[in-house]
Design an enzyme around this catalytic site. Structure first.
Site, mmCIF file in Angstrom:
data_model
loop_
_atom_site.group_PDB
_atom_site.id
_atom_site.type_symbol
_atom_site.label_atom_id
_atom_site.label_comp_id
_atom_site.label_asym_id
_atom_site.label_seq_id
_atom_site.Cartn_x
_atom_site.Cartn_y
_atom_site.Cartn_z
ATOM 1 N N CYS A 184 -4.014 1.648 -5.146
ATOM 2 C CA CYS A 184 -3.442 2.735 -4.362
ATOM 3 C C CYS A 184 -2.112 3.211 -4.943
ATOM 4 O O CYS A 184 -1.782 4.397 -4.868
ATOM 5 C CB CYS A 184 -3.270 2.320 -2.904
ATOM 6 S SG CYS A 184 -2.176 0.897 -2.680
ATOM 7 N N HIS A 194 0.838 -1.200 0.000
ATOM 8 C CA HIS A 194 0.000 0.000 0.000
ATOM 9 C C HIS A 194 0.873 1.250 0.000
ATOM 10 O O HIS A 194 1.892 1.297 0.684
ATOM 11 C CB HIS A 194 -0.894 0.003 1.239
ATOM 12 C CG HIS A 194 -1.780 1.201 1.337
ATOM 13 N ND1 HIS A 194 -2.889 1.360 0.545
ATOM 14 C CD2 HIS A 194 -1.700 2.300 2.121
ATOM 15 C CE1 HIS A 194 -3.468 2.511 0.848
ATOM 16 N NE2 HIS A 194 -2.763 3.100 1.786
#
Length: 138
Positions: free
Chosen positions: A78, A34
């Protein structure tokens, strides 16, 4: 990234990505799971619920939720969001070892075998404020 923002990279797998990387990719490098961008005093990230914000460093674990309409773990995630925001703010991309990871995973037999399962996983860290596409409010 400079004065306009910072790139935060998280291993939301709690070390599992590092342990599985030699099996999946044939190399032992830890895999970022992430990324987010810090602008002023807010952390912005993209997940299955869209663009969200929260106080910096509050993202801590993986949330499994239903599939969002445009989020895709391998193609629109992301990291692609962080890359686009970084380019907008600074004119520079985030490191390629982050953005190239999905294609590296999918290039392996293990990645291909797991793709149907992995396509169903959505990352939406808790505690963020989601921005609506229609009116810009949560």
């Amino acid at each position: 990234m400079g004065a306009n923002g910072s790139l935060y990279v998280y291993d939301l797998s709690k070390g599992m990505a590092r342990r599985l990387s030699p099996l999946m990719l044939g190399k032992g490098d830890p895999a970022p799971v992430h990324t987010s961008i810090i602008v002023h005093r807010d952390e912005f990230f993209y997940g299955s619920s869209g663009i969200s914000s929260c106080p910096p460093v509050s993202i801590a674990f993986l949330g499994l939720v239903s599939k969002g309409e445009s989020y895709n773990l391998f193609e629109h995630n992301c990291n692609t969001f962080s890359n686009e925001v970084a380019q907008f703010l600074t004119g520079r991309k985030i490191p390629s070892y982050i953005t190239d990871l999905p294609s590296e995973v999918l290039a392996t037999p293990f990645g291909q075998a797991l793709r149907p399962l992995l396509d169903s996983i959505q990352i939406q860290p808790p505690g963020g404020n989601t921005f609506s596409r229609h009116n810009g409010q949560s």
